[in-house]
Design a protein around this motif. Structure first.
Motif, PDB file in Angstrom:
ATOM      1  N   ASP A   1       0.927  -1.174   0.105  1.00  0.00           N
ATOM      2  CA  ASP A   1       0.100  -0.004  -0.042  1.00  0.00           C
ATOM      3  C   ASP A   1       0.804   1.241   0.171  1.00  0.00           C
ATOM      4  OD1 ASP A   1      -1.800   1.921   0.316  1.00  0.00           O
ATOM      5  OD2 ASP A   1      -2.423   1.329   2.463  1.00  0.00           O
ATOM      6  N   ILE A   2       0.880   1.945  -1.011  1.00  0.00           N
ATOM      7  CA  ILE A   2       1.913   3.190  -1.492  1.00  0.00           C
ATOM      8  C   ILE A   2       1.363   4.469  -0.942  1.00  0.00           C
ATOM      9  CG2 ILE A   2       3.258   1.775  -2.927  1.00  0.00           C
ATOM     10  CD1 ILE A   2       2.190   3.585  -5.222  1.00  0.00           C
ATOM     11  N   GLY A   3       0.286   4.328  -0.278  1.00  0.00           N
ATOM     12  CA  GLY A   3      -0.532   5.473  -0.099  1.00  0.00           C
ATOM     13  C   GLY A   3       0.345   6.457   1.040  1.00  0.00           C
ATOM     14  N   PHE A   4       1.066   5.914   1.772  1.00  0.00           N
ATOM     15  CA  PHE A   4       1.973   6.657   2.729  1.00  0.00           C
ATOM     16  C   PHE A   4       3.081   7.658   2.097  1.00  0.00           C
ATOM     17  CE2 PHE A   4       4.661   3.032   1.805  1.00  0.00           C
ATOM     18  CZ  PHE A   4       5.822   3.564   1.700  1.00  0.00           C
ATOM     19  N   ALA A   5       3.213   7.412   0.917  1.00  0.00           N
ATOM     20  CA  ALA A   5       4.383   8.368   0.169  1.00  0.00           C
ATOM     21  C   ALA A   5       3.856   8.698  -1.112  1.00  0.00           C
ATOM     22  CB  ALA A   5       5.732   7.525  -0.102  1.00  0.00           C
ATOM     23  N   ASP A   6       4.532   9.905  -1.655  1.00  0.00           N
ATOM     24  CA  ASP A   6       3.984  10.501  -2.968  1.00  0.00           C
ATOM     25  C   ASP A   6       5.277  10.235  -3.737  1.00  0.00           C
ATOM     26  OD1 ASP A   6       5.858  12.398  -2.090  1.00  0.00           O
ATOM     27  OD2 ASP A   6       4.903  14.002  -2.543  1.00  0.00           O
ATOM     28  N   TYR A   7       6.128   9.409  -3.425  1.00  0.00           N
ATOM     29  CA  TYR A   7       7.093   9.030  -4.620  1.00  0.00           C
ATOM     30  C   TYR A   7       6.660   7.774  -5.228  1.00  0.00           C
ATOM     31  CZ  TYR A   7      10.986  12.261  -3.458  1.00  0.00           C
ATOM     32  OH  TYR A   7      11.872  13.290  -3.507  1.00  0.00           O
ATOM     33  N   ASN A   8       7.372   7.595  -6.552  1.00  0.00           N
ATOM     34  CA  ASN A   8       7.080   6.331  -7.106  1.00  0.00           C
ATOM     35  C   ASN A   8       7.858   5.250  -6.291  1.00  0.00           C
ATOM     36  OD1 ASN A   8       5.942   4.819  -9.100  1.00  0.00           O
ATOM     37  ND2 ASN A   8       7.208   5.046 -10.447  1.00  0.00           N
ATOM     38  N   VAL A   9       7.601   3.897  -6.668  1.00  0.00           N
ATOM     39  CA  VAL A   9       8.122   2.854  -5.788  1.00  0.00           C
ATOM     40  C   VAL A   9       9.378   2.583  -5.949  1.00  0.00           C
ATOM     41  CG1 VAL A   9       5.791   1.579  -5.481  1.00  0.00           C
ATOM     42  CG2 VAL A   9       6.924   1.279  -7.797  1.00  0.00           C
ATOM     43  N   PRO A  10      10.260   2.659  -7.093  1.00  0.00           N
ATOM     44  CA  PRO A  10      11.514   2.508  -6.924  1.00  0.00           C
ATOM     45  C   PRO A  10      12.124   3.013  -5.897  1.00  0.00           C
ATOM     46  CG  PRO A  10      10.934   2.648  -9.316  1.00  0.00           C
ATOM     47  CD  PRO A  10       9.811   3.225  -8.457  1.00  0.00           C
ATOM     48  N   TYR A  11      12.278   4.272  -5.657  1.00  0.00           N
ATOM     49  CA  TYR A  11      12.884   4.742  -4.491  1.00  0.00           C
ATOM     50  C   TYR A  11      12.574   3.985  -3.241  1.00  0.00           C
ATOM     51  CZ  TYR A  11      14.931   8.160  -1.394  1.00  0.00           C
ATOM     52  OH  TYR A  11      15.755   8.755  -0.407  1.00  0.00           O
TER      53      TYR A  11
ATOM     54  N   ALA B   1       6.080  -4.302  -6.846  1.00  0.00           N
ATOM     55  CA  ALA B   1       4.928  -3.763  -5.741  1.00  0.00           C
ATOM     56  C   ALA B   1       4.015  -4.388  -6.174  1.00  0.00           C
ATOM     57  CB  ALA B   1       4.915  -2.122  -6.164  1.00  0.00           C
ATOM     58  N   LEU B   2       3.415  -4.618  -7.370  1.00  0.00           N
ATOM     59  CA  LEU B   2       2.173  -5.328  -7.781  1.00  0.00           C
ATOM     60  C   LEU B   2       2.204  -6.671  -7.052  1.00  0.00           C
ATOM     61  CD1 LEU B   2       1.844  -4.343 -11.395  1.00  0.00           C
ATOM     62  CD2 LEU B   2       0.207  -3.466  -9.513  1.00  0.00           C
ATOM     63  N   LEU B   3       3.305  -7.463  -7.053  1.00  0.00           N
ATOM     64  CA  LEU B   3       3.469  -8.763  -6.381  1.00  0.00           C
ATOM     65  C   LEU B   3       3.140  -8.448  -4.844  1.00  0.00           C
ATOM     66  CD1 LEU B   3       6.490 -10.363  -8.493  1.00  0.00           C
ATOM     67  CD2 LEU B   3       3.813 -10.684  -8.783  1.00  0.00           C
ATOM     68  N   LEU B   4       3.521  -7.675  -4.198  1.00  0.00           N
ATOM     69  CA  LEU B   4       3.458  -7.451  -3.036  1.00  0.00           C
ATOM     70  C   LEU B   4       1.811  -6.924  -2.580  1.00  0.00           C
ATOM     71  CD1 LEU B   4       6.735  -5.485  -2.170  1.00  0.00           C
ATOM     72  CD2 LEU B   4       6.083  -7.891  -1.208  1.00  0.00           C
ATOM     73  N   GLY B   5       1.033  -6.658  -3.460  1.00  0.00           N
ATOM     74  CA  GLY B   5      -0.340  -6.439  -3.429  1.00  0.00           C
ATOM     75  C   GLY B   5      -0.767  -4.788  -3.451  1.00  0.00           C
ATOM     76  N   ALA B   6       0.080  -4.135  -4.367  1.00  0.00           N
ATOM     77  CA  ALA B   6      -0.022  -2.653  -4.334  1.00  0.00           C
ATOM     78  C   ALA B   6      -1.296  -2.566  -5.483  1.00  0.00           C
ATOM     79  CB  ALA B   6       0.831  -1.957  -5.004  1.00  0.00           C
ATOM     80  N   ASP B   7      -2.164  -1.599  -5.571  1.00  0.00           N
ATOM     81  CA  ASP B   7      -3.181  -1.315  -6.392  1.00  0.00           C
ATOM     82  C   ASP B   7      -2.686  -0.976  -7.637  1.00  0.00           C
ATOM     83  OD1 ASP B   7      -5.438  -0.422  -7.956  1.00  0.00           O
ATOM     84  OD2 ASP B   7      -6.567   0.333  -5.842  1.00  0.00           O
ATOM     85  N   PRO B   8      -2.602  -1.281  -8.722  1.00  0.00           N
ATOM     86  CA  PRO B   8      -2.149  -0.798 -10.000  1.00  0.00           C
ATOM     87  C   PRO B   8      -2.645   0.712 -10.118  1.00  0.00           C
ATOM     88  CG  PRO B   8      -3.025  -3.091 -10.359  1.00  0.00           C
ATOM     89  CD  PRO B   8      -3.671  -2.519  -9.134  1.00  0.00           C
TER      90      PRO B   8
END
Length: 407
Positions: free
Chosen positions: A51-61, A204-211
């Motif tokens: 769930d990447i909603g905690f940050a406004d950077y893209n997932v590679p960083y 990130a998708l494999l970890l369950g992130a929303d596309p």
């Protein structure tokens, strides 16, 4: 042996300078980076990226940040050291790009690499600010490096990776349009850009992130700031509108930047095609004409875009000229007699703008409009150099009077 000793000594001093800055904490660290780091660690490292909603950077960083959480190193030092590693990578690619220009003077590529390593903005960005601008810029330089060596697929993959780390990588994307239209890169190679970008979303998708949030992260970023400039030495230092009425000016700025990119691209492509036509005519007449987009032309075009795009776009931060900071050194070592002072102009403008943020209690040594004037002078300087490079296509008698520097 002497060069190696100088290189090792320079790296040691550069690292020492950054070590002295490790203890300093910026407001960005307090409000963004540290909370992200603590959240990722509290949620079990990589599992937090479901769930990447905690940050406004893209997932590679965020992947890199998650990896740092497994190390027995204080958070601030870990994040800063990550950026410092990419400072060293910047120096490496600077050396690789400048080396072909000076095959018999190896100290010049080394001087270029050391110069980049000690640029005030580069030192401050990583060592004091803990920012990640070196990361995406490394991949942009890698893309340029592979482009100069006629590796189009690798080049586009590097550009795609740069974009995956930071949206500001798009400032150099007009260069891809130039090289494609000039025939230096086949159209199909551009597929590597989205391929690299999307491939970095897969973990990130494999970890369950929303596309959907993954694909729209940059769309959300663009609406974060409404100010015409956030300490950037841009044209908006000379524009003043009442609060809440920035919308029309912002839209006009985006349009102006887009038009300028298209115009510059068209002028470069037209000049290169004229060069090719002149070279073909000279070859048919028994001459030895040379054609195509030269390495110097590629670097000049990259530098023009790296300065012009953030100079015209609204809502730019002071850090958004980072790629221009580095590229100004590259073209200065490529054309030292013409552009030796270009990095000085860019640094006076760019680092002066940094001071407005990192030392708010100390007034910048020049007013912010003055920093904008300096960046405008830098843009004019590199535009003139580009005009000479591309305008020198037709020498006396219809030849391709390209200068010796244009290798």
């Amino acid at each position: 042996m002497v060069l190696a000793l100088v290189a090792v000594s320079a790296v040691a001093v550069a690292l020492l300078v950054r070590v002295l800055l490790l203890k300093y904490e910026s407001s960005d660290w307090h409000y963004f980076l540290d909370p992200w780091y603590r959240y990722i660690k509290a949620q079990g490292g990589f599992h937090a990226l479901g769930d990447i909603g905690f940050a406004d950077y893209n997932v590679p960083y965020l992947y890199l940040m998650a990896a740092l959480g497994y190390l027995p190193v204080p958070a601030l030092a870990a994040v800063k050291c990550l950026s410092v590693l990419f400072d060293l990578a910047l120096a490496y690619y600077t050396h690789r790009i400048v080396s072909p220009r000076w095959p018999h003077r190896p100290w010049r590529p080394l001087a270029a690499a050391v110069t980049v390593l000690f640029l005030p903005t580069v030192v401050t960005n990583s060592g004091w600010w803990a920012q990640a601008d070196a990361i995406f810029t490394v991949f942009l330089l890698g893309g340029v490096h592979h482009l100069l060596r006629d590796r189009p697929w690798w080049s586009c993959a590097f550009f795609g990776t740069a974009l995956a780390f930071k949206l500001q990588a798009v400032f150099l994307f007009p260069l891809l349009l130039v090289v494609v239209l000039c025939g230096r890169v086949p159209w199909r190679s551009l597929l590597a850009v989205p391929a690299a970008y999307l491939a970095l979303d897969v973990p990130a998708l494999l970890l369950g992130a929303d596309p959907w949030p993954l694909l729209t992260v940059y769309a959300r970023q663009t609406g974060t700031y409404q100010d015409l400039t956030l300490n950037a030495p841009s044209v908006y230092q000379f524009v003043s509108v009442p609060a809440g009425e920035e919308g029309p000016v912002r839209r006009a700025g985006v349009l102006a930047a887009g038009v300028l990119v298209l115009v510059l691209t068209g002028l470069v492509v037209r000049a290169v095609r004229r060069t090719e036509g002149a070279a073909e005519a000279e070859a048919e007449g028994g001459g030895g004409g040379r054609a195509g987009l030269t390495g110097t032309g590629i670097l000049l075009a990259a530098t023009v875009f790296a300065i012009a795009v953030p100079f015209l776009l609204p809502s730019m931060h002071e850090r958004y000229f980072y790629a221009a900071d580095v590229l100004s050194v590259l073209v200065a070592f490529r054309l030292p007699r013409q552009l030796w002072y270009l990095p000085v102009l860019v640094q006076l403008s760019s680092f002066g703008s940094y001071l407005k943020f990192i030392a708010p209690g100390v007034a910048p040594y020049l007013s912010m409009p003055a920093h904008g004037v300096l960046m405008l002078l830098a843009l004019i300087t590199v535009l003139r150099a580009a005009a000479r490079e591309f305008g020198a296509a037709r020498g006396p008698g219809g030849g391709t009077g390209a200068p010796a520097d244009a290798r």
